[in-house]
Design a protein around this motif. Structure first.
Motif, PDB file in Angstrom:
ATOM      1  N   GLY A   1       0.602  -1.339  -0.136  1.00 61.29           N
ATOM      2  CA  GLY A   1      -0.105   0.292  -0.098  1.00 61.29           C
ATOM      3  C   GLY A   1       0.868   1.045   0.039  1.00 61.29           C
ATOM      4  N   LEU A   2       2.019   1.343   0.475  1.00 59.98           N
ATOM      5  CA  LEU A   2       2.519   2.348   1.021  1.00 59.98           C
ATOM      6  C   LEU A   2       3.337   2.478  -0.275  1.00 59.98           C
ATOM      7  CD1 LEU A   2       4.242   1.789   4.245  1.00 59.98           C
ATOM      8  CD2 LEU A   2       2.964   3.505   3.783  1.00 59.98           C
ATOM      9  N   PHE A   3       4.094   1.612  -0.984  1.00 64.49           N
ATOM     10  CA  PHE A   3       4.980   1.659  -1.703  1.00 64.49           C
ATOM     11  C   PHE A   3       3.676   2.272  -3.244  1.00 64.49           C
ATOM     12  CE2 PHE A   3       5.716  -0.161  -6.387  1.00 64.49           C
ATOM     13  CZ  PHE A   3       7.145  -0.020  -6.662  1.00 64.49           C
ATOM     14  N   THR A   4       2.539   1.432  -3.595  1.00 67.18           N
ATOM     15  CA  THR A   4       1.688   1.961  -4.197  1.00 67.18           C
ATOM     16  C   THR A   4       1.147   3.208  -4.124  1.00 67.18           C
ATOM     17  OG1 THR A   4       0.362  -0.013  -4.252  1.00 67.18           O
ATOM     18  CG2 THR A   4      -0.813   1.575  -5.829  1.00 67.18           C
ATOM     19  N   LEU A   5       0.951   4.064  -3.038  1.00 64.30           N
ATOM     20  CA  LEU A   5       1.159   5.396  -2.571  1.00 64.30           C
ATOM     21  C   LEU A   5       1.716   6.064  -3.439  1.00 64.30           C
ATOM     22  CD1 LEU A   5      -0.788   7.567  -1.232  1.00 64.30           C
ATOM     23  CD2 LEU A   5       0.553   7.169   0.780  1.00 64.30           C
ATOM     24  N   LEU A   6       3.607   6.045  -3.507  1.00 63.13           N
ATOM     25  CA  LEU A   6       4.758   6.812  -3.224  1.00 63.13           C
ATOM     26  C   LEU A   6       4.034   6.498  -4.776  1.00 63.13           C
ATOM     27  CD1 LEU A   6       7.050   7.633  -3.128  1.00 63.13           C
ATOM     28  CD2 LEU A   6       8.184   5.228  -3.369  1.00 63.13           C
ATOM     29  N   LEU A   7       3.593   5.273  -6.074  1.00 58.46           N
ATOM     30  CA  LEU A   7       4.615   5.599  -7.278  1.00 58.46           C
ATOM     31  C   LEU A   7       3.267   6.187  -7.695  1.00 58.46           C
ATOM     32  CD1 LEU A   7       4.886   3.670  -9.833  1.00 58.46           C
ATOM     33  CD2 LEU A   7       3.715   2.223  -9.378  1.00 58.46           C
ATOM     34  N   GLY A   8       1.580   6.271  -6.888  1.00 57.28           N
ATOM     35  CA  GLY A   8       0.664   6.623  -8.050  1.00 57.28           C
ATOM     36  C   GLY A   8       1.479   8.220  -7.598  1.00 57.28           C
ATOM     37  N   ILE A   9       1.597   8.653  -6.301  1.00 60.13           N
ATOM     38  CA  ILE A   9       2.021  10.008  -6.563  1.00 60.13           C
ATOM     39  C   ILE A   9       3.041  10.423  -7.557  1.00 60.13           C
ATOM     40  CG2 ILE A   9       3.411  11.343  -4.947  1.00 60.13           C
ATOM     41  CD1 ILE A   9       1.765  10.160  -2.709  1.00 60.13           C
TER      42      ILE A   9
END
Length: 236
Positions: free
Chosen positions: A38-46
């Motif tokens: 979830g944290l990595f997905t948030l970083l990638l999305g941003i």
């Protein structure tokens, strides 16, 4: 379509390995894994979203796309389809639909999907999709160890989505502007941000309802390019 076919095969293979490991993976490890994802997905999305250059088309795409998706009840219908498949294959996995939908979004909303599929459609090397296949193979192992067989079945919508982009690029030819690809990735990044909130159990956002935004941003960017002078006051 070689890159897309290899990508789908990599997901199936990786998922199969992950399903075998699932039985020996304690729940507490599954929880911390999905928090990390979830944290990595948030970083990638941003990161993807920060590439934005046309603010109003993106906002309109997300708002109108969300309205269309909600009106069509895309999230609800997707869950129904997942439950239907679950019954047909007679699996008792309670997270089947979640695994299918969330894995599809994780595999397909990245910029590598869009750019790689377009490049292959234009007759270029499928190297980008082949590289993505390696990444998705290892991701599928971990995702399937938590979500189960739903991750394996996500290979089907991945095949249709990437194959559709490749086919569209082959038909349209070399007339796809870089700005369209860029803003398409931005919208995909925003959808990933919404998915990350769900993975970290912060808030349940019905991200499937926003999928029409992917088509709308292509339309709005085409209008911006086609009628640049007359719509200069509208798009910025």
């Amino acid at each position: 379509m070689i890159g897309t076919l290899v990508n789908a095969a990599a997901i199936v293979t990786g998922s199969s390995i992950g399903i075998i490991f699932k039985k020996s993976l304690p729940e507490r490890y599954q929880t911390i894994y999905f928090e990390a994802v979830g944290l990595f997905t948030l970083l990638l999305g941003i990161k993807m979203s920060l590439e934005i250059s046309s603010y109003l088309p993106v906002v309109l795409s997300m708002v109108l796309g969300g309205f269309i998706g909600m009106r069509l009840r895309l999230e609800h219908r997707t869950e129904q389809l997942g439950d239907f498949i679950k019954i047909k294959i007679r699996t008792k996995n309670e997270r089947f639909t979640e695994g299918l939908v969330s894995s599809f979004l994780l595999f397909c909303m990245g910029s590598m999907t869009v750019v790689g599929s377009i490049e292959e459609g234009l007759g270029k090397s499928p190297d980008l999709l082949l590289t993505k296949s390696i990444m998705d193979f290892f991701s599928a192992i971990m995702l399937a160890s938590g979500w189960g067989v739903g991750v394996l079945f996500s290979a089907i919508p991945v095949l249709l989505f990437q194959g559709g982009i490749t086919l569209a690029a082959a038909i349209i030819g070399k007339d796809i502007p870089e700005s369209v690809v860029n803003e398409l990735s931005v919208v995909g990044g925003l959808i990933l941000v919404g998915l990350s909130f769900h993975l970290m159990k912060i808030k349940k956002i019905e991200v499937i309802n926003f999928l029409p935004a992917l088509a709308l941003i292509c339309l709005f960017m085409w209008l911006k390019i086609r009628f640049a002078d007359s719509l200069a006051f509208f798009f910025f």
